[in-house]
Write an enzyme that holds these catalytic residues in place. Structure first.
Site, PDB file in Angstrom:
ATOM      1  N   ASN A 198      38.209   8.193  -0.833  1.00 17.73           N
ATOM      2  CA  ASN A 198      39.105   8.095  -1.997  1.00 17.73           C
ATOM      3  C   ASN A 198      40.427   8.712  -1.553  1.00 17.73           C
ATOM      4  OD1 ASN A 198      40.421   8.212  -4.408  1.00 17.73           O
ATOM      5  ND2 ASN A 198      38.828   9.336  -5.498  1.00 17.73           N
ATOM      6  N   ARG A 224      37.661   3.506  -2.534  1.00 18.83           N
ATOM      7  CA  ARG A 224      37.988   3.382  -3.947  1.00 18.83           C
ATOM      8  C   ARG A 224      39.409   2.823  -4.062  1.00 18.83           C
ATOM      9  NH1 ARG A 224      39.422   7.958  -8.375  1.00 18.83           N
ATOM     10  NH2 ARG A 224      39.401   6.546 -10.127  1.00 18.83           N
ATOM     11  N   HIS A 279      38.299   3.544 -14.397  1.00 18.19           N
ATOM     12  CA  HIS A 279      37.057   4.338 -14.387  1.00 18.19           C
ATOM     13  C   HIS A 279      35.830   3.424 -14.456  1.00 18.19           C
ATOM     14  CE1 HIS A 279      39.125   8.126 -16.262  1.00 18.19           C
ATOM     15  NE2 HIS A 279      39.043   8.257 -14.935  1.00 18.19           N
ATOM     16  N   HIS A 313      34.172   8.918 -20.542  1.00 14.00           N
ATOM     17  CA  HIS A 313      34.418   9.614 -19.262  1.00 14.00           C
ATOM     18  C   HIS A 313      35.561  10.598 -19.515  1.00 14.00           C
ATOM     19  CE1 HIS A 313      34.794   9.868 -14.760  1.00 14.00           C
ATOM     20  NE2 HIS A 313      35.916  10.421 -15.187  1.00 14.00           N
ATOM     21  N   GLY A 371      41.484  12.689 -15.839  1.00 12.44           N
ATOM     22  CA  GLY A 371      41.744  11.372 -16.439  1.00 12.44           C
ATOM     23  C   GLY A 371      40.607  11.135 -17.421  1.00 12.44           C
ATOM     24  N   ARG A 428      48.335  13.178 -18.852  1.00 13.43           N
ATOM     25  CA  ARG A 428      48.832  11.888 -19.360  1.00 13.43           C
ATOM     26  C   ARG A 428      48.722  11.863 -20.885  1.00 13.43           C
ATOM     27  NH1 ARG A 428      44.754   8.696 -15.831  1.00 13.43           N
ATOM     28  NH2 ARG A 428      45.297   9.561 -13.811  1.00 13.43           N
ATOM     29  N   GLY A 460      34.074  15.774 -15.843  1.00 13.18           N
ATOM     30  CA  GLY A 460      34.060  17.244 -15.804  1.00 13.18           C
ATOM     31  C   GLY A 460      33.991  17.881 -17.181  1.00 13.18           C
ATOM     32  N   GLU A 482      30.697   8.619  -8.956  1.00 12.71           N
ATOM     33  CA  GLU A 482      31.407   7.403  -8.557  1.00 12.71           C
ATOM     34  C   GLU A 482      31.250   7.125  -7.061  1.00 12.71           C
ATOM     35  OE1 GLU A 482      34.580   9.332 -10.797  1.00 12.71           O
ATOM     36  OE2 GLU A 482      35.384   7.342 -11.166  1.00 12.71           O
TER      37      GLU A 482
HETATM   38  P1  ADP Z   1      38.945  14.344 -12.330  1.00 12.68           P
HETATM   39  O1  ADP Z   1      39.386  13.366 -13.367  1.00 12.68           O
HETATM   40  O2  ADP Z   1      40.075  14.970 -11.571  1.00 12.68           O
HETATM   41  O3  ADP Z   1      37.800  13.856 -11.452  1.00 12.68           O
HETATM   42  P2  ADP Z   1      36.913  16.090 -13.432  1.00 12.68           P
HETATM   43  O4  ADP Z   1      36.011  15.009 -13.897  1.00 12.68           O
HETATM   44  O5  ADP Z   1      36.472  16.931 -12.301  1.00 12.68           O
HETATM   45  O6  ADP Z   1      38.391  15.571 -13.169  1.00 12.68           O
HETATM   46  O7  ADP Z   1      37.191  17.034 -14.698  1.00 12.68           O
HETATM   47  C1  ADP Z   1      38.099  18.095 -14.630  1.00 12.68           C
HETATM   48  C2  ADP Z   1      38.139  18.740 -15.998  1.00 12.68           C
HETATM   49  O8  ADP Z   1      36.838  19.234 -16.332  1.00 12.68           O
HETATM   50  C3  ADP Z   1      39.088  19.918 -16.067  1.00 12.68           C
HETATM   51  O9  ADP Z   1      39.844  19.865 -17.265  1.00 12.68           O
HETATM   52  C4  ADP Z   1      38.137  21.103 -16.141  1.00 12.68           C
HETATM   53  O10 ADP Z   1      38.698  22.168 -16.842  1.00 12.68           O
HETATM   54  C5  ADP Z   1      36.995  20.487 -16.918  1.00 12.68           C
HETATM   55  N1  ADP Z   1      35.786  21.320 -16.832  1.00 12.68           N
HETATM   56  C6  ADP Z   1      35.026  21.591 -15.757  1.00 12.68           C
HETATM   57  N2  ADP Z   1      34.038  22.468 -16.097  1.00 12.68           N
HETATM   58  C7  ADP Z   1      34.207  22.758 -17.417  1.00 12.68           C
HETATM   59  C8  ADP Z   1      33.527  23.590 -18.356  1.00 12.68           C
HETATM   60  N3  ADP Z   1      32.477  24.320 -18.000  1.00 12.68           N
HETATM   61  N4  ADP Z   1      33.986  23.633 -19.625  1.00 12.68           N
HETATM   62  C9  ADP Z   1      35.063  22.916 -20.005  1.00 12.68           C
HETATM   63  N5  ADP Z   1      35.746  22.108 -19.175  1.00 12.68           N
HETATM   64  C10 ADP Z   1      35.317  22.015 -17.900  1.00 12.68           C
END
Ligand code: ADP
Length: 404
Positions: free
Chosen positions: A7, A93, A182, A210, A214, A243, A332, A386
């Protein structure tokens, strides 16, 4: 047989190496700050006991080609492969496939050209993805390489969902329409849901959320995405880390006139300085929740706006689908924030969407159900993957070439 998933960003390369026998992960890493001072590769590799070890390489990396050479030697040094030229395949990707690509595609010069031609639709993403692809083709010329597109899963949306209400030649001449992104994640978690529930995907109506940096929502009927919140670009829809998501288009013209900012500056503002960061100065949901809980008003507003927008899309896609069997939280935030899950579903009890606080707060790894018994809609927390989905699609594509 091993397959590498890449990626590529404009100054980064994320990768995962899988054993194609069982799709177990052998190594993963992130090379950052390519072409800038302080380039750094963090490489994690699985040893004979199954434990992962991190090796860090701090050295100046000028470009993606040098970056891939470093990744190759890190993989070789961890004893997994002699070199990347022994790979069975590489999966890349690619964010935007436009109307040209809607399935995994073996990359050759014509495909590189076609992806480049789509750059105007995705100026922030496709050129960065291409940097990784071109470096990889140069570095591993004998290894089959496959592009997997974020837009592909949404290509069967019906016309009333993918068209914008613009003069029709904007679509005919300039390809302005909803593409959605996504897709790999929405498709992957929907597949997981079907296995978990023990019903064919064809019989299920699912809303997938998701929620990461993003964020996007998708309405999936019978395994097919029939609507999704991101649009021609990943800017539309939910409130995201940086965004803005849905916005009255007139805001851009008004801001252009009243701030004197150029189109590029406004585009950058809407993509990088808006969303959660724009509202409260932070884009890490963990931090935002911590501050909101302490009574910080801007953080509270950011949190509330995020959840409110998710709720609006759940309601909209409920209407689109007519009947909803499952709502899925992933990404996340979706996987890790019970508070976001709870607030996004607040007030939807009348639709059969009822969160059980105990289940919601105590979920662990794997797939978890967080609905109350009396709720008619199952609420699932599913970890997305992914890279694994790209690895599988890459192997399937290469195998189909070898057998067909
Ligand atoms: P990306 O789109 O970059 O792949 P991710 O799917 O890794 O992002 O998600 C990142 C987000 O997930 C961030 O806003 C992070 O704060 C949030 N996050 C990760 N762990 C937690 C948690 N335990 N509680 C709340 N938010 C979380």
């Amino acid at each position: 047989m091993k397959v590498l998933v890449i990626n590529s960003g404009s100054s980064s390369i994320k990768y995962r190496l899988f054993d194609a026998k069982d799709y177990s992960m052998l190594a993963m890493g992130l090379l950052e700050r390519i072409g800038e001072p302080g380039s750094r590769l963090s490489h994690h590799w699985r040893g004979p006991t199954g434990e992962f070890t991190e090796t860090v390489y701090d050295r100046r990396i000028q470009n993606h080609r040098e970056g891939l050479m470093l990744v190759d030697s890190a993989i070789a040094e961890s004893g997994i492969l002699g070199s990347c030229s022994e790979l069975f395949g590489v999966g890349h990707r690619v964010v935007h496939g436009g109307e040209t690509f809607y399935e995994p595609t073996v990359i050759d010069a014509a495909v590189v050209d076609a992806i480049r031609k789509l750059a105007p639709l995705a100026p922030l993403h496709n050129p960065a993805n291409l940097m990784g692809i071109e470096a990889s083709l140069e570095h591993m010329p004998g290894v089959p390489q496959v592009a997997v597109f974020d837009t592909a899963f949404h290509h069967k949306m019906p016309p009333h969902a993918f068209h914008y209400a613009l003069p029709s030649d904007m679509y005919a001449k300039y390809h302005v329409r909803r593409y959605g992104f996504h897709g790999t994640s929405h498709e992957y978690v929907a597949g997981k849901v079907a296995v978990h529930i023990g019903k064919p995907l064809e019989e299920l109506n699912i809303i997938t959320l998701h929620l990461g940096n993003g964020a996007s929502a998708s309405a999936i009927r019978g395994g097919r995405s029939i609507d999704t919140s991101m649009g021609m670009t990943p800017l539309e829809g939910l409130v995201m880390g940086t965004r803005c998501g849905d916005l009255d288009p007139a805001v851009s013209f008004y801001l252009g006139r009243s701030t004197g900012k150029s189109g590029e500056e406004l585009e950058s503002m809407l993509n990088h300085e808006s969303g959660l960061r724009g509202i409260c100065g932070l884009n890490d949901m963990r931090e935002i929740q911590r501050l909101a809980d302490r009574g910080e008003t801007r953080a509270r507003l950011a949190f509330d706006m995020f959840c409110y927008r998710v709720k609006k899309y759940i309601g909209a896609y409920y209407a689109v689908l007519g009947r909803v069997d499952v709502v899925v939280f992933t990404g996340g935030i979706g996987e890790n924030s019970p508070d976001v899950r709870k607030d996004s579903c607040k007030g939807l009890e009348g639709l059969g969407i009822i969160v059980d606080d105990k289940r919601n707060n105590s979920h662990g790894d794997g797939i978890c159900e967080i609905q109350k018994e009396e709720g008619s809609v199952r609420l699932l927390v599913v970890q997305t993957n992914e890279e694994l989905a790209i690895a599988r699609q890459t192997m399937q594509k290469i195998r189909s070439l070898n057998t067909g």
